[in-house]
Design an enzyme around this catalytic site. Structure first.
Site, PDB file in Angstrom:
ATOM      1  N   MET A  30       0.833  -1.201   0.000  1.00 56.24           N
ATOM      2  CA  MET A  30       0.000   0.000   0.000  1.00 56.24           C
ATOM      3  C   MET A  30       0.876   1.263   0.000  1.00 56.24           C
ATOM      4  SD  MET A  30      -3.339  -1.049   2.180  1.00 56.24           S
ATOM      5  CE  MET A  30      -2.634  -0.887   3.816  1.00 56.24           C
ATOM      6  N   GLY A  31       2.155   1.085  -0.290  1.00 57.59           N
ATOM      7  CA  GLY A  31       3.031   2.247  -0.420  1.00 57.59           C
ATOM      8  C   GLY A  31       3.538   2.805   0.895  1.00 57.59           C
ATOM      9  N   HIS A  34       9.000   1.393   3.380  1.00 62.34           N
ATOM     10  CA  HIS A  34      10.020   1.405   4.423  1.00 62.34           C
ATOM     11  C   HIS A  34      10.891   0.165   4.281  1.00 62.34           C
ATOM     12  CE1 HIS A  34       7.524  -1.573   6.413  1.00 62.34           C
ATOM     13  NE2 HIS A  34       6.482  -0.742   6.368  1.00 62.34           N
ATOM     14  N   HIS A  37       9.283  -3.268   3.449  1.00 61.09           N
ATOM     15  CA  HIS A  37       8.989  -3.456   2.030  1.00 61.09           C
ATOM     16  C   HIS A  37      10.278  -3.705   1.239  1.00 61.09           C
ATOM     17  CE1 HIS A  37       5.635  -0.559   3.270  1.00 61.09           C
ATOM     18  NE2 HIS A  37       4.978  -1.654   2.936  1.00 61.09           N
ATOM     19  N   ASP A 150       2.396  -9.434   8.911  1.00 62.04           N
ATOM     20  CA  ASP A 150       0.972  -9.701   8.700  1.00 62.04           C
ATOM     21  C   ASP A 150       0.798 -11.206   8.530  1.00 62.04           C
ATOM     22  OD1 ASP A 150       0.019  -6.799   8.337  1.00 62.04           O
ATOM     23  OD2 ASP A 150       1.717  -6.950   6.986  1.00 62.04           O
ATOM     24  N   GLN A 153      -2.439 -12.638   7.269  1.00 61.36           N
ATOM     25  CA  GLN A 153      -2.563 -12.412   5.830  1.00 61.36           C
ATOM     26  C   GLN A 153      -1.823 -13.510   5.059  1.00 61.36           C
ATOM     27  OE1 GLN A 153      -2.636  -8.412   3.786  1.00 61.36           O
ATOM     28  NE2 GLN A 153      -0.468  -8.850   3.617  1.00 61.36           N
ATOM     29  N   SER A 185       6.422  -0.277  10.222  1.00 61.03           N
ATOM     30  CA  SER A 185       5.084  -0.164   9.672  1.00 61.03           C
ATOM     31  C   SER A 185       4.865   1.242   9.149  1.00 61.03           C
ATOM     32  CB  SER A 185       4.045  -0.463  10.763  1.00 61.03           C
ATOM     33  OG  SER A 185       2.760  -0.055  10.347  1.00 61.03           O
TER      34      SER A 185
HETATM   35  P1  AMP Z   1       1.568  -2.922   3.430  1.00 57.68           P
HETATM   36  O1  AMP Z   1       2.092  -1.848   2.522  1.00 57.68           O
HETATM   37  O2  AMP Z   1       1.556  -2.534   4.863  1.00 57.68           O
HETATM   38  O3  AMP Z   1       0.274  -3.507   2.946  1.00 57.68           O
HETATM   39  O4  AMP Z   1       2.625  -4.100   3.354  1.00 57.68           O
HETATM   40  C1  AMP Z   1       2.994  -4.675   2.124  1.00 57.68           C
HETATM   41  C2  AMP Z   1       3.788  -5.916   2.376  1.00 57.68           C
HETATM   42  O5  AMP Z   1       4.947  -5.599   3.152  1.00 57.68           O
HETATM   43  C3  AMP Z   1       3.020  -6.978   3.184  1.00 57.68           C
HETATM   44  O6  AMP Z   1       3.326  -8.261   2.679  1.00 57.68           O
HETATM   45  C4  AMP Z   1       3.551  -6.776   4.563  1.00 57.68           C
HETATM   46  O7  AMP Z   1       3.468  -7.950   5.364  1.00 57.68           O
HETATM   47  C5  AMP Z   1       4.992  -6.421   4.282  1.00 57.68           C
HETATM   48  N1  AMP Z   1       5.566  -5.722   5.433  1.00 57.68           N
HETATM   49  C6  AMP Z   1       5.104  -4.601   6.033  1.00 57.68           C
HETATM   50  N2  AMP Z   1       5.850  -4.284   7.100  1.00 57.68           N
HETATM   51  C7  AMP Z   1       6.801  -5.251   7.200  1.00 57.68           C
HETATM   52  C8  AMP Z   1       7.877  -5.505   8.107  1.00 57.68           C
HETATM   53  N3  AMP Z   1       8.123  -4.708   9.150  1.00 57.68           N
HETATM   54  N4  AMP Z   1       8.636  -6.598   7.891  1.00 57.68           N
HETATM   55  C9  AMP Z   1       8.394  -7.430   6.855  1.00 57.68           C
HETATM   56  N5  AMP Z   1       7.407  -7.238   5.965  1.00 57.68           N
HETATM   57  C10 AMP Z   1       6.613  -6.166   6.134  1.00 57.68           C
END
Ligand code: AMP
Length: 289
Positions: A30-31, A34, A37, A150, A153, A185
């Site tokens: 979702m952009g 960090h 990602h 997640d 998920q 996050s």
């Molecule tokens: P999001 O943009 O929050 O939807 O995350 C996109 C992807 O990045 C998802 O598969 C998340 O599980 C992964 N992700 C987000 N934060 C982390 C993190 N701290 N460590 C590993 N993967 C992450």
């Protein structure tokens, strides 16, 4: 980096790449990118010919009282990160592009969903599997990289891929953390200074729970209660849940006698944070970086 905003263009390019026998890595996000990602992107880059990143804040997976409208966005920053991580294609569709009309099909998640975040976020995982089904058809990946931050998920998407026979592998990636242990996050920017300082106790609490198992405690009730107390005595966050379940099946257990997930969601003033640890009956982490 090639930027694509159009659904048809994305699918045509993917088809073309498949014809050339290229392996495609896909990192859906979702952009507001960090280090978490970026870790997924690096792994995808290493293991495949083509690396595709999608950025889409999916309205379907947000509840009516959640943070859809104020979800943080920064396309300029994200494109820089994409460049840095040698992404080949960044796919950024608009909501109109992804959902031009009301859908005539609804997907329903029947397992692994009435626990953890699925219980407090009604319709969330239906939104996730719907958008991923569409994205998988548009990007045609061989491997999809998703973070264990997640973990539910990951468990639900494992079900989606198996049940609907998507010809792709899901690659789970261990949670990337700040130096004090807080899981990275996009939502961490919502924390006040004080909340940010205390937020490290979420992971500390989960590790404490895991250490209890390592020392011989196997009773779920005891472990969960200790974690609750740990968080309550050190932060002002409101606990949404602390749960200990089998992983990846997410079924309830009384005793830690197999691989389990110990997970929590804690609500602060402006951010709801989640975290988890996955470990075996001896209290050893199952996934580590
Ligand atoms: P999001 O943009 O929050 O939807 O995350 C996109 C992807 O990045 C998802 O598969 C998340 O599980 C992964 N992700 C987000 N934060 C982390 C993190 N701290 N460590 C590993 N993967 C992450």
């Amino acid at each position: 980096v090639k930027l694509i905003r159009n659904v048809k263009e994305m699918q045509e390019l993917a088809l073309h790449l498949k014809k050339e026998n290229k392996s495609i890595a896909f990192v859906p996000t979702m952009g507001y990118l960090h280090e978490g990602h970026q870790t997924l992107l690096r792994k995808g880059r290493k293991e495949n010919d083509i690396l595709v990143l999608s950025i889409f804040v999916n309205p379907l997976q947000f509840g009516p009282n959640e943070d859809l409208d104020r979800y943080p966005r920064d396309e300029v920053h994200d494109m820089k990160v994409a460049e840095q991580e040698q992404v080949d294609i960044v796919f950024i569709p608009s909501v109109q592009e992804m959902y031009p009309k009301a859908s005539s099909i609804l997907l329903q998640v029947t397992e692994r969903t009435n626990v953890l975040c699925g219980r407090s976020r009604e319709g969330h995982f239906e939104g996730v599997v719907t958008v991923l089904t569409k994205l998988f058809h548009l990007v045609m990946p061989d491997r999809v990289y998703m973070g264990l931050k997640d973990a539910q998920q990951v468990a639900v998407v494992e079900g989606l891929i198996n049940d609907l026979n998507f010809p792709l592998d899901l690659v789970p990636v261990p949670t990337v953390r700040e130096s004090d242990g807080l899981a990275r996050s996009s939502r961490n920017v919502y924390l006040s200074n004080e909340e940010r300082e205390k937020a490290k106790y979420i992971y500390a609490a989960l590790k404490h729970g895991m250490e209890l198992v390592n020392k011989g405690e196997k009773e779920k009730e005891k472990i969960v209660n200790e974690v609750i107390q740990f968080i309550n005595s050190r932060t002002r966050g409101k606990i949404d849940y602390v749960e200990l379940l089998t992983f990846p099946t997410l079924e309830s257990v009384d005793q830690v006698d197999q691989t389990v997930i110990l997970a929590t969601a804690v609500k602060f003033e402006r951010a709801r944070l989640i975290d988890n640890v996955i470990f075996d009956q001896t209290g050893e982490l199952v996934y580590s970086s």
